[in-house]
Write a protein that holds these residues in place. Sequence first.
Motif, mmCIF file in Angstrom:
data_model
loop_
_atom_site.group_PDB
_atom_site.id
_atom_site.type_symbol
_atom_site.label_atom_id
_atom_site.label_comp_id
_atom_site.label_asym_id
_atom_site.label_seq_id
_atom_site.Cartn_x
_atom_site.Cartn_y
_atom_site.Cartn_z
ATOM 1 N N ILE A 1 38.911 -1.227 -14.250
ATOM 2 C CA ILE A 1 38.130 -1.209 -13.002
ATOM 3 C C ILE A 1 37.212 -2.422 -12.913
ATOM 4 O O ILE A 1 37.088 -3.056 -11.857
ATOM 5 C CB ILE A 1 37.303 0.092 -12.902
ATOM 6 C CG1 ILE A 1 38.239 1.305 -12.774
ATOM 7 C CG2 ILE A 1 36.347 0.049 -11.716
ATOM 8 C CD1 ILE A 1 37.529 2.639 -12.847
ATOM 9 N N SER A 2 36.564 -2.762 -14.020
ATOM 10 C CA SER A 2 35.645 -3.905 -14.010
ATOM 11 C C SER A 2 36.395 -5.213 -13.772
ATOM 12 O O SER A 2 35.908 -6.098 -13.056
ATOM 13 C CB SER A 2 34.880 -3.974 -15.332
ATOM 14 O OG SER A 2 35.752 -4.227 -16.413
ATOM 15 N N GLU A 3 37.582 -5.341 -14.346
ATOM 16 C CA GLU A 3 38.375 -6.550 -14.124
ATOM 17 C C GLU A 3 38.785 -6.669 -12.654
ATOM 18 O O GLU A 3 38.722 -7.756 -12.058
ATOM 19 C CB GLU A 3 39.618 -6.530 -15.015
ATOM 20 C CG GLU A 3 40.450 -7.790 -14.934
ATOM 21 C CD GLU A 3 41.654 -7.760 -15.841
ATOM 22 O OE1 GLU A 3 42.467 -8.692 -15.771
ATOM 23 O OE2 GLU A 3 41.795 -6.796 -16.621
ATOM 24 N N TYR A 4 39.181 -5.535 -12.058
ATOM 25 C CA TYR A 4 39.555 -5.528 -10.644
ATOM 26 C C TYR A 4 38.345 -5.856 -9.755
ATOM 27 O O TYR A 4 38.446 -6.653 -8.813
ATOM 28 C CB TYR A 4 40.116 -4.156 -10.269
ATOM 29 C CG TYR A 4 40.414 -3.993 -8.794
ATOM 30 C CD1 TYR A 4 41.569 -4.514 -8.241
ATOM 31 C CD2 TYR A 4 39.519 -3.306 -7.953
ATOM 32 C CE1 TYR A 4 41.837 -4.364 -6.875
ATOM 33 C CE2 TYR A 4 39.777 -3.161 -6.603
ATOM 34 C CZ TYR A 4 40.941 -3.697 -6.082
ATOM 35 O OH TYR A 4 41.196 -3.557 -4.738
ATOM 36 N N ALA A 5 37.204 -5.272 -10.078
ATOM 37 C CA ALA A 5 35.987 -5.507 -9.290
ATOM 38 C C ALA A 5 35.532 -6.954 -9.404
ATOM 39 O O ALA A 5 35.105 -7.551 -8.409
ATOM 40 C CB ALA A 5 34.888 -4.554 -9.742
ATOM 41 N N ARG A 6 35.623 -7.521 -10.588
ATOM 42 C CA ARG A 6 35.225 -8.918 -10.761
ATOM 43 C C ARG A 6 36.133 -9.844 -9.953
ATOM 44 O O ARG A 6 35.705 -10.836 -9.389
ATOM 45 C CB ARG A 6 35.267 -9.297 -12.249
ATOM 46 C CG ARG A 6 34.034 -8.907 -13.033
ATOM 47 C CD ARG A 6 33.988 -9.600 -14.372
ATOM 48 N NE ARG A 6 35.055 -9.169 -15.238
ATOM 49 C CZ ARG A 6 34.918 -8.249 -16.195
ATOM 50 N NH1 ARG A 6 33.752 -7.676 -16.386
ATOM 51 N NH2 ARG A 6 35.938 -7.914 -16.966
#
Length: 259
Positions: free
Chosen positions: A250-255
């Motif tokens: 999720i964090s990779e997608y959000a970044r």
Amino acid sequence: MKIKDTVHYQWYKHLGTFAVLVICLYACIRITNANLSEVLSNTKQMQLFLQKLLHPDWSYLPSLITPIIKTIQMSILSTLLGVLLAIPFSFLATTLITKNAVLTGCIRFVMNIIRTIPNTLLAAILVSIVGIGEVTGVITLTIFTFGLVSQLLYESIETIDTLPVESAESVGANKFKIAVWAVWPQILPAVISYTFYALEINIRSSTVLGYVGAGGIGIILNTSLALFKYDRVSIIILMILILVILVDTISEYARRKCV
């Protein structure tokens, strides 16, 4: 001949490095009185442990839902609080904004003290003050997040393009306006990235903090280990692994979307 000499030099260099490593390893074994034979002689216990660990108790899975949710809530809340506290202090920790070396030095000194205290020690101290529970975990992780993110942010501020700052100063903008309009847009991608980075670390750390009573799934993990319920330990570890992978995805997608 020169190529041959170079090859020989590289070979001797690698051999010397290997010899140094072997000597260091031998010295460490002698100093610590490590005995590899004692480890190998306890293979029966190791087999028993791995046998139970490799057979997770899937029936225990429903009991982990509530602790997992508490761990996620604890990590998200502490991350947000820590980042919100870190942002203003990171501005104060750079002379680019304050123009005051004494103030900046004092702020950085406080940050260094906060980063020096290990999480488990801080959690143990807070447990004796606040008590056992998720509140202690939130406070501990908030302080940890503050120390981590504030350092990363003020280092980011030190490396920004100073031209917008100089332009704002030339038209008479005060320090607050300079921070908001000249500095903040440049460090916003870093703030988002460091927030997700801190969240990932906090989820992992929350499992360890449970050992000292700071709430979350770590308490159940500690209890299962103490009772030698390795099949339960296995399912707990799997749930933590899935949670970390999920947060990382999720964090990779959000970044990618925000930065």
